[in-house]
Enzyme design. Structure first.
Site, mmCIF file in Angstrom:
data_model
loop_
_atom_site.group_PDB
_atom_site.id
_atom_site.type_symbol
_atom_site.label_atom_id
_atom_site.label_comp_id
_atom_site.label_asym_id
_atom_site.label_seq_id
_atom_site.Cartn_x
_atom_site.Cartn_y
_atom_site.Cartn_z
ATOM 1 N N SER A 244 -12.057 -1.070 7.900
ATOM 2 C CA SER A 244 -11.432 0.070 7.231
ATOM 3 C C SER A 244 -9.957 -0.191 6.967
ATOM 4 O O SER A 244 -9.163 -0.323 7.885
ATOM 5 C CB SER A 244 -11.576 1.327 8.096
ATOM 6 O OG SER A 244 -10.766 2.342 7.588
ATOM 7 N N LYS A 245 -9.600 -0.257 5.665
ATOM 8 C CA LYS A 245 -8.187 -0.434 5.308
ATOM 9 C C LYS A 245 -7.470 0.910 5.365
ATOM 10 O O LYS A 245 -6.269 0.968 5.515
ATOM 11 C CB LYS A 245 -8.070 -0.986 3.888
ATOM 12 C CG LYS A 245 -8.659 -2.376 3.706
ATOM 13 C CD LYS A 245 -8.451 -2.818 2.262
ATOM 14 C CE LYS A 245 -9.385 -3.962 1.920
ATOM 15 N NZ LYS A 245 -9.327 -4.300 0.507
ATOM 16 N N ARG A 246 -8.243 1.983 5.220
ATOM 17 C CA ARG A 246 -7.627 3.309 5.118
ATOM 18 C C ARG A 246 -6.842 3.673 6.364
ATOM 19 O O ARG A 246 -5.799 4.270 6.301
ATOM 20 C CB ARG A 246 -8.716 4.365 4.879
ATOM 21 C CG ARG A 246 -9.294 4.268 3.469
ATOM 22 C CD ARG A 246 -9.534 5.628 2.852
ATOM 23 N NE ARG A 246 -9.980 5.500 1.469
ATOM 24 C CZ ARG A 246 -11.244 5.490 1.125
ATOM 25 N NH1 ARG A 246 -12.182 5.591 2.032
ATOM 26 N NH2 ARG A 246 -11.575 5.375 -0.143
ATOM 27 N N GLY A 248 -5.299 1.814 8.207
ATOM 28 C CA GLY A 248 -4.106 0.977 8.380
ATOM 29 C C GLY A 248 -4.153 0.121 9.620
ATOM 30 O O GLY A 248 -3.170 -0.491 10.018
#
Length: 481
Positions: A244-246, A248
Site C-alpha cells: 500500500s502506497k497510500r 506512506g
C-alpha cells in the site's frame, strides 16, 4: 523509473536487482528518468529518487545528476530524438497520423464497456489515404502518431519467464507513440533510449511483460537489435496483497526517518524474493553482488513481511557497531538523539562523552534493533542521573550504608570486566552479607539508586551498561544526599 512519486520498496527492489546484476557483470547501472507524462510528474520526485538511491548505497553510474556519455538522462530533454524516430516510422509506413478526437475515443471506450469488452482503438485512421491525411493536416486538425501492430510476433526469451510471446494485434488497437503535445509514450521513448544509450539488459517489473512483444515490433520496424529483457515478479505484502502506497509506509524516506539502515532494507527485499542459491539473513551488498544469479529468479511473487524488518536491522546495526569507522558515526547520532530526547532533563555532559556513549553502544550491540531504542524510557537511566535521597532508600532497607559500601567494594574488585552472569552471582553473595535485607529489597534499593525507577532492565544489566565508574558515582551521590 517514472517520477510520479517518491521511491518505495518495489522501486528500490527493481533498482537493486539492476545494480547487483550490472556490478556482477562489471557493467554500468543507469538511472533514466521517465517523465513523458507531464500531467503526473511530481516536482522534486526525480531528485528524491536519486537521493534515496545514494542513501541506499546503490548510486547510479550515469544519471541526470551525474551525467554520462549518453545523456541527457531525462526523457523530457530528449524530445527531438523521439520526434525524429517517429518521422522515420511514418516514412516507412510503420506508423500513421491519427486524427480521432478525444470525444470519439471516449465513445469507443464507453461502447466497449457496455458490451463487456476490453476497450481498444478500432484502427480507423490506419486506412486513411495520403490525400486524406494531407487534407486533414491542411485543416489544422490535432493529431497523434500511432504504431501499426502487425500479427505474427516472434517469441522472445525472457531472462526470468523463459520463452514468451503476446499477439498484441489480436487484443489491442494500434498504440499511440507520439502524443499531440510532442511528448512520446513509454513504448516509443524506452525503445529509442535503450537503442541510443547502448543498453544491453533491462530488468523491469512483470507488468511490462505483455508489452514486450509490442516493443520488439518497434525494434524490428527500426531495424535495431533489442536488449535482453528480464521481468521481475511482483513484490507483495506477506498476505499476498499489493503493497500500500497510500499509507506512506513503504516509501524509503519513512524508513530512513525511522532510523532503519539501508543494508537492512536491501537484505529483506532480496531475502523475501529469489535470485540466490539459498535464503540467508544478514547479506551485505558485496555478498548480494557476488551471490546473485539471474537464472535463479523464480516467477513467484515475493512476499514481504515488514514485521521482520527490526530483526534484519538488529543484525546490520550490530555490524555497524563492530566497525570502527561506522561506530564513530553512530556515536555522533546517538549523542544528538540523547540531547534531542532528554535535553530538557539536565543531561550531565559526562554522559555525552564519546567514551561513555561508545561503551553503551558496544554493550547493547545485538540487543537493540534501532539506535533510537537506546533513548526509549527503558534506557533513560543511562542518560539522566537520578536524584534519589538517602531517605527514599531507607524506606526500602535500614542497611543503606552497609549495602552501599558492599557495592562500592564489589565495583572496585570488578573494575576490569563486568558480565551480567558474574554480577548476578556477586549480588546474591552480597545480599547474604547483610543482616536482615531480603534479596528482592537489595535489588529494589539498587535499582532506585542507579536509575530512579522501579522498573526496567535487571540490576546486573544496568550495572554492566553503566560501568564501575558511573555506578560508584551514583551510589556515592545517593548516600550523601
Amino acid at each position: 523509473p517514472v517520477v510520479t512519486g517518491f521511491l518505495h520498496l518495489g522501486g528500490l527492489r527493481t533498482a537493486l536487482y539492476n545494480y547487483i546484476f550490472a556490478k556482477n557483470h562489471q557493467g554500468t547501472f543507469i538511472l533514466r528518468v521517465e517523465d513523458t507524462d507531464q500531467n503526473r510528474v511530481v516536482p522534486g520526485a526525480a531528485e528524491g529518487i536519486e537521493d534515496m538511491l545514494d542513501w541506499a548505497g546503490i548510486p547510479p553510474d550515469e544519471s541526470p545528476r551525474r551525467g554520462g556519455s549518453f545523456g541527457p538522462y531525462q526523457q523530457s530533454h530528449r524530445l527531438d530524438l523521439y520526434r525524429r524516430a517517429s518521422d522515420v516510422l511514418l516514412e516507412r509506413g510503420a506508423a500513421y497520423r491519427c486524427f480521432c478526437t478525444p470525444q470519439r475515443l471516449q465513445l469507443l471506450k464507453k461502447e466497449a464497456l457496455q458490451s463487456q469488452q476490453t476497450p481498444r482503438y478500432d484502427n480507423r485512421c490506419r486506412h486513411l489515404t495520403p490525400t486524406e491525411v494531407s487534407e486533414k493536416l491542411s485543416q489544422g486538425l490535432d493529431w497523434v502518431v500511432r504504431f501499426r501492430l502487425e500479427k505474427g510476433v516472434e517469441p522472445f526469451r525472457d531472462l526470468v519467464y523463459g520463452w514468451n510471446k503476446h499477439e498484441v494485434a489480436d487484443v489491442e488497437g494500434d498504440p499511440v507513440i507520439l502524443k499531440g503535445d510532442g511528448f512520446p509514450t513509454y513504448h516509443l521513448a524506452n525503445v529509442v533510449d535503450d537503442h541510443y544509450m547502448g543498453i544491453s539488459h533491462v530488468l523491469r517489473g512483470t507488468e511490462w511483460l505483455t508489452s514486450t512483444s509490442k516493443h520488439l515490433l518497434l525494434y524490428k520496424a527500426f531495424g535495431w537489435d533489442p536488449p535482453q529483457f528480464g521481468h521481475l515478479p511482483l513484490l507483495l505484502n506477506k498476505d499476498g496483497g499489493k503493497l500500500s502506497k497510500r499509507q506512506g509506509d513503504i516509501f524509503l524516506e519513512r524508513f530512513a526517518r525511522d532510523g532503519y539502515l539501508p543494508e537492512a532494507l536491501l537484505d529483506i527485499i532480496t531475502n523475501c524474493g529469489s535470485g540466490f542459491a539459498e535464503k540467508q539473513m544478514g547479506r551485505t551488498l558485496e555478498e548480494l553482488i557476488s551471490q546473485f544469479e539471474i537464472g535463479r529468479i523464480t516467477t513467484h511473487s515475493a512476499l514481504l513481511d515488514l514485521e521482520k524488518l527490526p530483526e534484519f536491522n538488529r543484525i546490520h546495526l550490530a555490524r555497524h557497531i563492530e566497525n570502527e569507522g561506522l561506530r564513530q558515526k553512530l556515536i555522533r547520532e546517538l549523542q544528538l538523539l540523547v540531547e534531542h530526547v532528554y535535553g530538557d532533563q539536565q543531561v550531565d555532559q559526562e554522559v555525552l562523552e564519546k567514551e561513555y556513549v561508545e561503551r553503551v553502544l558496544l554493550l547493547r550491540k545485538g540487543h537493540i534493533s534501532l539506535l533510537k531504542n537506546l533513548v526509549s524510557s527503558d534506557y533513560s537511566y543511562l542518560w539522566v542521573r537520578p536524584s534519589v535521597s538517602r531517605e527514599q532508600l531507607q524506606t526500602i532497607s535500614g542497611e543503606v550504608d552497609e549495602i552501599g559500601k558492599l557495592v562500592l567494594g564489589l565495583m572496585t574488585r570488578q573494575a576490569a570486566v563486568l558480565s551480567v552472569e558474574e554480577l548476578n552471582k556477586d549480588l546474591r553473595s552480597l545480599q547474604k552479607q547483610t543482616k536482615e535485607t531480603k534479596y528482592s529489597s537489595v535489588m529494589k534499593l539498587l535499582r532506585l539508586a542507579l536509575s530512579g525507577q522501579q522498573h526496567g532492565p535487571s540490576v546486573a544489566e544496568m550495572m554492566v551498561t553503566l560501568g564501575p565508574k558511573e555506578v560508584c558515582g551514583r551510589i556515592h551521590k545517593a548516600l550523601s544526599s
